[in-house]
Design a protein around this motif. Structure first.
Motif, PDB file in Angstrom:
ATOM      1  N   PHE A  22      15.869  33.982  35.698  1.00 54.89           N
ATOM      2  CA  PHE A  22      15.648  34.970  36.754  1.00 54.89           C
ATOM      3  C   PHE A  22      16.051  34.417  38.116  1.00 54.89           C
ATOM      4  N   ARG A  23      15.771  33.118  38.356  1.00 53.60           N
ATOM      5  CA  ARG A  23      16.166  32.557  39.654  1.00 53.60           C
ATOM      6  C   ARG A  23      17.682  32.548  39.813  1.00 53.60           C
ATOM      7  N   ILE A  24      18.392  32.276  38.727  1.00 55.94           N
ATOM      8  CA  ILE A  24      19.853  32.303  38.788  1.00 55.94           C
ATOM      9  C   ILE A  24      20.362  33.737  38.927  1.00 55.94           C
ATOM     10  N   LEU A  25      19.725  34.675  38.247  1.00 56.49           N
ATOM     11  CA  LEU A  25      20.199  36.061  38.250  1.00 56.49           C
ATOM     12  C   LEU A  25      20.026  36.746  39.598  1.00 56.49           C
ATOM     13  N   ILE A  26      19.062  36.300  40.419  1.00 59.81           N
ATOM     14  CA  ILE A  26      18.920  36.926  41.744  1.00 59.81           C
ATOM     15  C   ILE A  26      19.956  36.372  42.724  1.00 59.81           C
ATOM     16  N   TRP A  74      19.477  21.133  47.740  1.00 64.42           N
ATOM     17  CA  TRP A  74      18.044  20.870  47.792  1.00 64.42           C
ATOM     18  C   TRP A  74      17.254  22.162  47.904  1.00 64.42           C
ATOM     19  N   TYR A  75      17.792  23.120  48.640  1.00 66.91           N
ATOM     20  CA  TYR A  75      17.135  24.415  48.803  1.00 66.91           C
ATOM     21  C   TYR A  75      16.981  25.108  47.457  1.00 66.91           C
ATOM     22  N   LEU A  76      18.036  25.074  46.633  1.00 67.85           N
ATOM     23  CA  LEU A  76      17.979  25.680  45.316  1.00 67.85           C
ATOM     24  C   LEU A  76      16.982  24.936  44.423  1.00 67.85           C
ATOM     25  N   CYS A  77      16.965  23.603  44.509  1.00 66.84           N
ATOM     26  CA  CYS A  77      16.008  22.830  43.729  1.00 66.84           C
ATOM     27  C   CYS A  77      14.568  23.149  44.141  1.00 66.84           C
ATOM     28  N   SER A  78      14.348  23.360  45.431  1.00 68.24           N
ATOM     29  CA  SER A  78      13.026  23.747  45.901  1.00 68.24           C
ATOM     30  C   SER A  78      12.613  25.085  45.311  1.00 68.24           C
ATOM     31  N   ASP A  79      13.580  25.992  45.208  1.00 69.31           N
ATOM     32  CA  ASP A  79      13.305  27.278  44.568  1.00 69.31           C
ATOM     33  C   ASP A  79      12.888  27.085  43.116  1.00 69.31           C
ATOM     34  N   LEU A  80      13.569  26.196  42.401  1.00 68.18           N
ATOM     35  CA  LEU A  80      13.243  25.954  41.001  1.00 68.18           C
ATOM     36  C   LEU A  80      11.866  25.309  40.858  1.00 68.18           C
ATOM     37  N   VAL A  81      11.517  24.430  41.795  1.00 70.08           N
ATOM     38  CA  VAL A  81      10.181  23.832  41.787  1.00 70.08           C
ATOM     39  C   VAL A  81       9.129  24.921  41.961  1.00 70.08           C
ATOM     40  N   TYR A  82       9.382  25.873  42.859  1.00 68.74           N
ATOM     41  CA  TYR A  82       8.455  26.972  43.120  1.00 68.74           C
ATOM     42  C   TYR A  82       8.359  27.909  41.916  1.00 68.74           C
ATOM     43  N   VAL A  83       9.503  28.278  41.360  1.00 64.91           N
ATOM     44  CA  VAL A  83       9.543  29.263  40.282  1.00 64.91           C
ATOM     45  C   VAL A  83       9.071  28.676  38.952  1.00 64.91           C
ATOM     46  N   ILE A  84       9.410  27.413  38.673  1.00 67.16           N
ATOM     47  CA  ILE A  84       9.112  26.824  37.365  1.00 67.16           C
ATOM     48  C   ILE A  84       7.861  25.944  37.387  1.00 67.16           C
ATOM     49  N   LEU A  85       7.814  24.975  38.303  1.00 70.21           N
ATOM     50  CA  LEU A  85       6.753  23.973  38.244  1.00 70.21           C
ATOM     51  C   LEU A  85       5.407  24.471  38.759  1.00 70.21           C
ATOM     52  N   PHE A  86       5.392  25.258  39.838  1.00 75.00           N
ATOM     53  CA  PHE A  86       4.098  25.670  40.388  1.00 75.00           C
ATOM     54  C   PHE A  86       3.270  26.496  39.402  1.00 75.00           C
TER      55      PHE A  86
END
Length: 561
Positions: A438-442, A399-411
């Motif tokens: 980029f989120r995966i690469l970090i 869920w933490y990773l999905c939250s990151d994707l929501v922040y990086v992609i959706l916002f």
């Protein structure tokens, strides 16, 4: 197997009460509307009152992970590291200021509607993926938290059984009444949370093994090294801005009677989040101030171990409070879990039924078919969340990773679709891909994803990924707009059909027809080939899709047709 009869009775009574309230709310909906449509089920007919709206908006954030996690953070790392209450409260304020009014004024039904209006049905379907994963893993995490909590109170009771029963109750009343049931049960659940936890605090603090929490303030306050400041800021920005683009939030915003009330819901819920964080903060402080050898806790089990720390709130209830108070607290935890789980289940199924099934695969789907798909989605999402909660041990990490994707992609995409007229599908798709890469690469050590890019110790990595995604949307959209409109590139190469090679189609997005929207001026939007012959849809001028009014000739063509 050790079972506390009083606690078992309390939990059973609580579950029955929630089920009755949910079914009653469903009957209320059916009595007010003989044949409810998708808006009626998904948004309660946009008729949620201010008080009920405040309760359901607050309950969406104040879940089992919220109260358990707050107590855990205060106990383990200190109040300074406990960012969720402040972060989510600010997120609600920012969401109310920036997005509640334009989204509600436009009469959208789900958060993905503006994306599909501006970028096309398929791009909206693609953006559904991170939104869906976030909702499902969030539901799984909080159901898992409930199972662990019940296992503390009822020793040796199957965690699997508690998760299945909780998920079943949530699925049944959500199936029965949609947002009406979710909203009205949230009122009861939030009352349980508030009363149950506040009653427990005085009993726990007066236990003979508990020291003066004012004297132990330095111990549970926590501290932050200079090397942690950047990471702290990165996490706080993620909570603030990454907490906005969630369907559970916009479902409440869009169900409000007016745009002004949608803003008020956000502001009042922000206050509610802070108020309801106070009891778990105090419980965490009490746990930190306790000499556990003076309690009936098994001192052979290290209270500071990860297994015990994540359950510190139910442990305080069980070992520092009278049993009947502990059971009331358990009811509060159960309420918190269900108040978030039902919202996520309904939100995910609503987005799938409307934005994927109807707008991507079945443009001609009837209201009855969409409702059937949504109800099937409620069952599948609930069952999937329960299954993940039982089988996967690292749900919080997922869920933490999905939250990151929501922040990086959706916002950044939400920001652009609401406030930046010139963005288009090319920019959106490019940002989606680049932001994800980029989120995966970090890297993500908790999921064994290696770090391939280092931005340095003074750069908030996740926020930089979000800014890269935002910049990509703006730059690619601007470049493609210039190239196509100036005929530097042939119109036939506009393969995404969003700038000059626009098909003659109507986008089948039903608009709200409440009094507030009817009082505003309207304009014709683009046509679509999949529904030729339908009446053109309208929307407020402030939310006009600028991608389809690139020239006056194009606009006149659509208007005259």
């Amino acid at each position: 197997m050790v079972v506390h009869i009083g606690g078992l009775v309390a939990v059973v009574c609580f579950y029955i009460l929630i089920l009755i309230v949910g079914i009653w709310a469903g009957r209320k909906q059916k009595s007010s509307e003989k044949s409810p449509d998708t808006e009626e089920i998904m948004l309660a007919g946009r008729n949620i009152g201010l008080l009920v709206g405040i309760f359901t908006m607050t309950a969406t954030w104040v879940g089992g992970a919220y109260i358990n996690g707050t107590a855990e953070q205060v106990f383990s790392t200190g109040l300074v590291a406990c960012q969720a209450p402040l972060g989510y409260a600010i997120s609600l304020v920012v969401g109310g200021l920036l997005f509640a009014r334009p989204m509600r004024n436009a009469g959208y039904v789900t958060m993905l509607d503006p994306f599909q209006r501006k970028y096309g049905q398929r791009m909206g379907g693609l953006l559904f993926i991170p939104a869906l994963l976030g909702e499902v893993f969030w539901s799984a995490a909080i159901l898992s938290a409930l199972g662990a909590t019940i296992s503390v109170i009822f020793t040796d009771v199957s965690m699997t059984a508690s998760i299945i029963i909780s998920a079943a109750v949530v699925i049944v009343y959500t199936l029965f009444g949609g947002l009406y049931s979710v909203a009205y049960t949230d009122v009861v659940q939030l009352g349980f949370i508030f009363i149950g936890l506040w009653i427990a605090v005085p009993f726990a603090i007066r236990h003979e093994g508990v020291g003066n929490i004012i004297s132990t303030w330095p111990e549970w306050r926590g501290h932050m090294d200079k090397s942690q400041i950047v990471e702290w800021m990165d996490s706080m920005l993620l909570l603030i801005f990454g907490g906005i683009p969630w369907q559970v939030y916009f479902q409440r915003v869009l169900s409000a009677k007016s745009a002004k009330k949608a803003m008020y819901l956000s502001f009042c819920a922000a206050v509610g989040c802070i108020l309801l964080a106070m009891p778990p903060v105090l419980i965490g402080a009490i746990a930190k101030s306790t000499n556990w050898s003076m309690t009936d806790y098994d001192i052979k089990k290290d209270i500071t171990s990860p297994e015990a720390t994540k359950l510190i709130l139910p442990l305080v209830l069980l070992h520092l409070c009278p049993k009947f108070i502990a059971f009331m607290g358990l009811g509060a935890v159960s309420a918190a879990v269900m108040s978030s789980a039902d919202s996520s289940v309904l939100s995910a199924s609503s987005m799938f039924a409307r934005n994927v099934w109807k707008l991507v695969f079945r443009n001609q789907a009837s209201e009855r078919e969409v409702l059937l798909v949504m109800r099937l989605g409620i069952f599948l999402v609930g069952a999937c969340a329960a299954g993940i909660g039982i089988l996967v041990s690292s749900i919080y990490v997922l869920w933490y990773l999905c939250s990151d994707l929501v922040y990086v992609i959706l916002f950044p995409q939400l920001l652009c679709v609401v406030y930046v007229p010139h963005t288009n599908t090319y920019g959106s798709l490019s940002a989606y891909i680049i932001g994800f890469l980029f989120r995966i690469l970090i890297g993500e050590p908790s999921l064994s994803i290696p770090t391939l890019i280092h931005f340095g110790p003074y750069v908030p990595a996740k926020t930089l990924c979000m800014l890269i995604s935002l910049t990509t949307t703006l730059i690619v959209s601007l470049i493609t707009k210039i190239l196509f409109e100036n005929r530097i590139i042939s119109p036939q190469l506009d393969i995404l059909h969003c700038l000059v090679n626009i098909p003659n189609e109507i986008l089948p997005l039903k608009e709200s027809t409440t009094i507030d929207e009817l009082q505003q001026p309207y304009r014709i939007t683009k046509p679509t080939s999949t529904t030729i012959g339908q009446q053109y849809l309208s929307e407020p001028i402030m939310m006009i899709n600028n991608s389809y009014s690139q020239s006056q000739d194009t606009l006149n063509t659509y208007t005259n047709s």
